[in-house]
Design a protein around this motif. Structure first.
Motif, PDB file in Angstrom:
ATOM      1  N   ARG A 132      -9.178  88.917  51.025  1.00 27.64           N
ATOM      2  CA  ARG A 132     -10.132  87.818  51.236  1.00 27.64           C
ATOM      3  C   ARG A 132      -9.654  86.528  50.588  1.00 27.64           C
ATOM      4  O   ARG A 132      -9.974  85.434  51.060  1.00 27.64           O
ATOM      5  CB  ARG A 132     -11.511  88.198  50.703  1.00 27.64           C
ATOM      6  N   TYR A 133      -8.868  86.662  49.495  1.00 30.26           N
ATOM      7  CA  TYR A 133      -8.320  85.446  48.890  1.00 30.26           C
ATOM      8  C   TYR A 133      -7.202  84.859  49.737  1.00 30.26           C
ATOM      9  O   TYR A 133      -6.879  83.676  49.604  1.00 30.26           O
ATOM     10  CB  TYR A 133      -7.827  85.742  47.464  1.00 30.26           C
ATOM     11  N   ASN A 134      -6.590  85.693  50.591  1.00 27.38           N
ATOM     12  CA  ASN A 134      -5.605  85.160  51.528  1.00 27.38           C
ATOM     13  C   ASN A 134      -6.233  84.139  52.463  1.00 27.38           C
ATOM     14  O   ASN A 134      -5.552  83.281  53.016  1.00 27.38           O
ATOM     15  CB  ASN A 134      -4.980  86.297  52.343  1.00 27.38           C
ATOM     16  N   GLY A 135      -7.540  84.251  52.663  1.00 29.24           N
ATOM     17  CA  GLY A 135      -8.232  83.244  53.459  1.00 29.24           C
ATOM     18  C   GLY A 135      -8.138  81.866  52.822  1.00 29.24           C
ATOM     19  O   GLY A 135      -7.973  80.858  53.514  1.00 29.24           O
ATOM     20  N   TYR A 136      -8.245  81.834  51.478  1.00 27.74           N
ATOM     21  CA  TYR A 136      -8.087  80.554  50.779  1.00 27.74           C
ATOM     22  C   TYR A 136      -6.662  80.022  50.941  1.00 27.74           C
ATOM     23  O   TYR A 136      -6.445  78.818  51.126  1.00 27.74           O
ATOM     24  CB  TYR A 136      -8.416  80.709  49.297  1.00 27.74           C
ATOM     25  N   LEU A 141      -2.996  76.239  53.606  1.00 28.70           N
ATOM     26  CA  LEU A 141      -1.926  76.031  54.580  1.00 28.70           C
ATOM     27  C   LEU A 141      -2.403  75.163  55.736  1.00 28.70           C
ATOM     28  O   LEU A 141      -1.707  74.235  56.167  1.00 28.70           O
ATOM     29  CB  LEU A 141      -1.436  77.386  55.096  1.00 28.70           C
ATOM     30  N   ALA A 142      -3.600  75.461  56.219  1.00 27.56           N
ATOM     31  CA  ALA A 142      -4.125  74.700  57.354  1.00 27.56           C
ATOM     32  C   ALA A 142      -4.409  73.247  56.980  1.00 27.56           C
ATOM     33  O   ALA A 142      -4.040  72.319  57.705  1.00 27.56           O
ATOM     34  CB  ALA A 142      -5.391  75.371  57.880  1.00 27.56           C
ATOM     35  N   VAL A 143      -5.066  73.054  55.827  1.00 30.89           N
ATOM     36  CA  VAL A 143      -5.390  71.686  55.400  1.00 30.89           C
ATOM     37  C   VAL A 143      -4.124  70.880  55.164  1.00 30.89           C
ATOM     38  O   VAL A 143      -4.007  69.714  55.557  1.00 30.89           O
ATOM     39  CB  VAL A 143      -6.262  71.708  54.131  1.00 30.89           C
ATOM     40  N   ALA A 144      -3.126  71.522  54.511  1.00 35.40           N
ATOM     41  CA  ALA A 144      -1.873  70.826  54.241  1.00 35.40           C
ATOM     42  C   ALA A 144      -1.150  70.491  55.534  1.00 35.40           C
ATOM     43  O   ALA A 144      -0.569  69.409  55.686  1.00 35.40           O
ATOM     44  CB  ALA A 144      -0.978  71.685  53.349  1.00 35.40           C
ATOM     45  N   THR A 145      -1.200  71.414  56.486  1.00 34.03           N
ATOM     46  CA  THR A 145      -0.473  71.200  57.724  1.00 34.03           C
ATOM     47  C   THR A 145      -1.198  70.247  58.649  1.00 34.03           C
ATOM     48  O   THR A 145      -0.581  69.517  59.409  1.00 34.03           O
ATOM     49  CB  THR A 145      -0.231  72.544  58.432  1.00 34.03           C
ATOM     50  N   VAL A 146      -2.534  70.257  58.607  1.00 37.70           N
ATOM     51  CA  VAL A 146      -3.295  69.293  59.404  1.00 37.70           C
ATOM     52  C   VAL A 146      -3.313  67.931  58.716  1.00 37.70           C
ATOM     53  O   VAL A 146      -3.024  66.903  59.330  1.00 37.70           O
ATOM     54  CB  VAL A 146      -4.740  69.786  59.623  1.00 37.70           C
ATOM     55  N   GLY A 147      -3.660  67.939  57.429  1.00 31.02           N
ATOM     56  CA  GLY A 147      -3.778  66.675  56.706  1.00 31.02           C
ATOM     57  C   GLY A 147      -2.448  65.985  56.496  1.00 31.02           C
ATOM     58  O   GLY A 147      -2.370  64.755  56.501  1.00 31.02           O
ATOM     59  N   GLY A 148      -1.364  66.791  56.290  1.00 30.36           N
ATOM     60  CA  GLY A 148      -0.051  66.202  56.037  1.00 30.36           C
ATOM     61  C   GLY A 148       0.432  65.314  57.163  1.00 30.36           C
ATOM     62  O   GLY A 148       0.754  64.135  56.940  1.00 30.36           O
ATOM     63  N   PRO A 149       0.503  65.823  58.403  1.00 28.07           N
ATOM     64  CA  PRO A 149       0.938  64.962  59.503  1.00 28.07           C
ATOM     65  C   PRO A 149       0.053  63.741  59.712  1.00 28.07           C
ATOM     66  O   PRO A 149       0.539  62.644  60.005  1.00 28.07           O
ATOM     67  CB  PRO A 149       0.878  65.904  60.716  1.00 28.07           C
ATOM     68  N   LEU A 150      -1.268  63.934  59.565  1.00 27.10           N
ATOM     69  CA  LEU A 150      -2.172  62.785  59.701  1.00 27.10           C
ATOM     70  C   LEU A 150      -1.896  61.746  58.626  1.00 27.10           C
ATOM     71  O   LEU A 150      -1.824  60.547  58.893  1.00 27.10           O
ATOM     72  CB  LEU A 150      -3.620  63.261  59.610  1.00 27.10           C
ATOM     73  N   LEU A 151      -1.734  62.225  57.381  1.00 23.44           N
ATOM     74  CA  LEU A 151      -1.459  61.320  56.278  1.00 23.44           C
ATOM     75  C   LEU A 151      -0.119  60.616  56.460  1.00 23.44           C
ATOM     76  O   LEU A 151      -0.003  59.398  56.250  1.00 23.44           O
ATOM     77  CB  LEU A 151      -1.472  62.109  54.962  1.00 23.44           C
ATOM     78  N   LEU A 314      -6.000  78.225  60.211  1.00 24.66           N
ATOM     79  CA  LEU A 314      -7.149  78.268  59.308  1.00 24.66           C
ATOM     80  C   LEU A 314      -8.133  79.356  59.713  1.00 24.66           C
ATOM     81  O   LEU A 314      -8.541  80.197  58.903  1.00 24.66           O
ATOM     82  CB  LEU A 314      -7.846  76.905  59.296  1.00 24.66           C
ATOM     83  N   VAL A 315      -8.516  79.372  60.977  1.00 26.79           N
ATOM     84  CA  VAL A 315      -9.526  80.327  61.437  1.00 26.79           C
ATOM     85  C   VAL A 315      -9.013  81.760  61.353  1.00 26.79           C
ATOM     86  O   VAL A 315      -9.682  82.659  60.832  1.00 26.79           O
ATOM     87  CB  VAL A 315      -9.968  79.992  62.878  1.00 26.79           C
ATOM     88  N   SER A 316      -7.816  81.996  61.847  1.00 21.75           N
ATOM     89  CA  SER A 316      -7.309  83.374  61.905  1.00 21.75           C
ATOM     90  C   SER A 316      -7.003  83.927  60.521  1.00 21.75           C
ATOM     91  O   SER A 316      -7.268  85.108  60.251  1.00 21.75           O
ATOM     92  CB  SER A 316      -6.055  83.441  62.776  1.00 21.75           C
TER      93      SER A 316
END
Length: 507
Positions: A132-136, A141-151, A314-316
């Motif tokens: 369940r901590y792998n979800g974090y 990973l998702a936030v970094a990968t989504v936010g990184g390109p946008l930033l 993120l979801v999976s």
């Protein structure tokens, strides 16, 4: 540790992991603009990414071995300091050569953070609960990968910032991670006595892999496949890797422990991780270039267009992590993840410069779902079968091979793309083979005439699908390896039972 204590410690660890991931993703959409402003080539474009991956890959086993020797918290903080210095140097680079060198130094810290964060998490959370901590982890990973390109896109699109802030932006975040770790993480030093670090083995592995990757980057362009350069570089790489295997078999504390690698579960997890690394890093790193060079979107728009990929991760990762913790079963999710990864890249393998964006978005979402279900769970499968005393080196080994796959993927696919683009541009612009087109030496579209820009868009947009199809083919190896895994039930204890630990060490 109670849940609250775990979450407090996890906050600093995830922030440290976040800055390491952002260091790559923030550059992904900005890199075409960066290389264009520095008048770099397609090969140099690839090596700005490869240099970091290669340095991280080569040092990951050493960081893992150090984690079995010294305080893990201190090592994470040392890795943060190295990362900060590399980020500052990257921002001050004046040409592509300096940028590649600085990114390689930055990769030393990235390798430490990627390996050590997982080691520390494994040292404070039992495998069954770790699902369940792998979800974090997936969320980061998702936030970094989504936010990184946008930033990154926003930074290069804002005139008063400039591309150098793509590297400097990680410095304050890394400093915050350092302080949070100092305040929250309380971890005893668990070490084995008389442990020696196999520096020779690590050096031979790094040298052998580096020589082969350099050869891949230049063969077919700077020299022919059948040439003395090819014979020299391939021969040197094979000899170095052969010597590394010989050293690993003899030394008491190998940097890549063969007694772990040859076991069925770790061996298959390593093969699957190599395939996932090649597909994930090698394929996705060129998406930003496809949207900008192949489709003509701005860096910010390119970052927005990659959101489906990261939403899938993120979801999976969150859903599969919680289901794994509930059932203790992990193999079905790894198998499903590798299958979805291949299906997603197959979808991307049919795109061109005019493919509807919704079709590309669906394929990227499928790829992201596959990554989220397989990547971290392969690490967990290996960690579940080793004693606590070897947790560092086992975690580092699986991370090493995944990073190695990514390094190979970026280098090989980048070389394939560079050769394909060079040939297609020569044909489109009616330039004789072997002669400079005047456009492939720099990715600075603004400096090109409008009619040439249109040709470049078409060539890059059509050529990129070729490397996605190769990624899908490599991903099939991951499916086979996942299917051959034994059914695994995650243990609920921090360490193996004594009889199990003794049997692992004996093997």
């Amino acid at each position: 540790m109670g849940h609250r204590q775990v979450m407090e410690s996890l906050s600093g660890l995830l922030l440290a992991l976040f800055v390491a991931l952002v260091s790559s993703t923030v550059v992904s959409t900005a890199l075409p603009r960066i290389i264009g402003s520095l008048n770099g080539t397609q090969t140099q474009y690839t090596w700005v990414v490869t240099a970091t991956l290669l340095a991280a890959t080569a040092t990951t086993p050493i960081w893992g071995k150090l984690a079995d020797l010294f305080n893990k918290k201190t090592l994470v903080q040392v890795a943060i300091v190295i990362f900060v210095i590399g980020s500052l140097l990257s921002g001050f680079a004046q040409d592509t050569g300096q940028l590649i060198a600085a990114r390689a130094f930055q990769g030393l810290g990235v390798g430490g953070l990627q390996a050590l964060v997982q080691v520390v998490i494994a040292a404070i959370i039992p495998p069954r609960e770790r699902g369940r901590y792998n979800g974090y982890l997936g969320g980061v990973l998702a936030v970094a990968t989504v936010g990184g390109p946008l930033l990154g896109g926003l930074i290069v699109d804002v005139s008063w910032l400039g591309w150098r802030w793509c590297f400097w932006i990680a410095v304050p975040l890394a400093a915050i991670a350092f302080v949070v770790l100092q305040a929250t993480l309380k971890l005893e030093t668990v070490r084995r006595e008389n442990v020696k670090i196999d520096y020779l083995g690590a050096a031979l592995i790094a040298a052998g892999v580096s020589v082969l990757l350099i050869w891949v980057s230049f063969v077919g362009n700077s020299f022919a496949w059948a040439s003395w350069e090819t014979a020299t570089m391939v021969g040197a790489g094979v000899v170095l890797l052969g010597a590394a295997i010989a050293v690993e078999r003899r030394v008491k504390e190998p940097v890549v422990p063969l007694h772990i690698v040859v076991q069925r579960t770790p061996a298959l997890a390593i093969i699957a991780s190599l395939a996932v690394g090649v597909a994930m890093f090698g394929g996705s790193v060129f998406l930003g270039q496809y949207f900008q060079i192949g489709r003509g979107y701005s860096p910010t728009e390119a970052g927005l267009l990659t959101i489906p990929l990261l939403a899938g991760v993120l979801v999976s990762s969150t859903i599969s992590g919680r289901m794994i913790s509930r059932s203790g079963k992990i193999k079905p999710y790894i198998v499903a993840g590798t299958i979805l990864l291949v299906l997603g890249f197959l979808g991307l393998g049919f795109i061109d410069h005019a493919t509807p964006l919704w079709e590309i978005g669906v394929a990227m979402a499928v790829v992201g779902t596959g990554v989220g279900m397989s990547m971290q769970n392969l690490v967990l499968a290996v960690q579940n079968g080793v004693p606590l005393s070897e947790l560092g080196v086992a975690s580092a080994t699986i991370t090493f091979f995944r990073s190695l796959g990514g390094t190979i993927g970026v280098s090989v696919l980048g070389a394939v793309l560079a050769n394909r683009v060079t040939a297609d541009l020569s044909t489109a612009l009616h330039v004789p083979a072997g002669q400079s087109t005047g456009t492939t030496s720099a990715l600075n579209l603004q400096a090109l005439p409008p009619q040439v820009q249109t040709i470049v868009h078409t060539v890059y947009g059509d050529a990129t699908a070729h490397i996605f199809m190769i990624s899908a083919a490599v991903g099939v190896i991951g499916i086979i390896a996942a299917l051959l895994l034994k059914p695994i039930t995650l243990r609920t204890t921090m360490d193996l039972e004594k009889k199990d630990a003794d049997s692992v060490v004996a093997r």
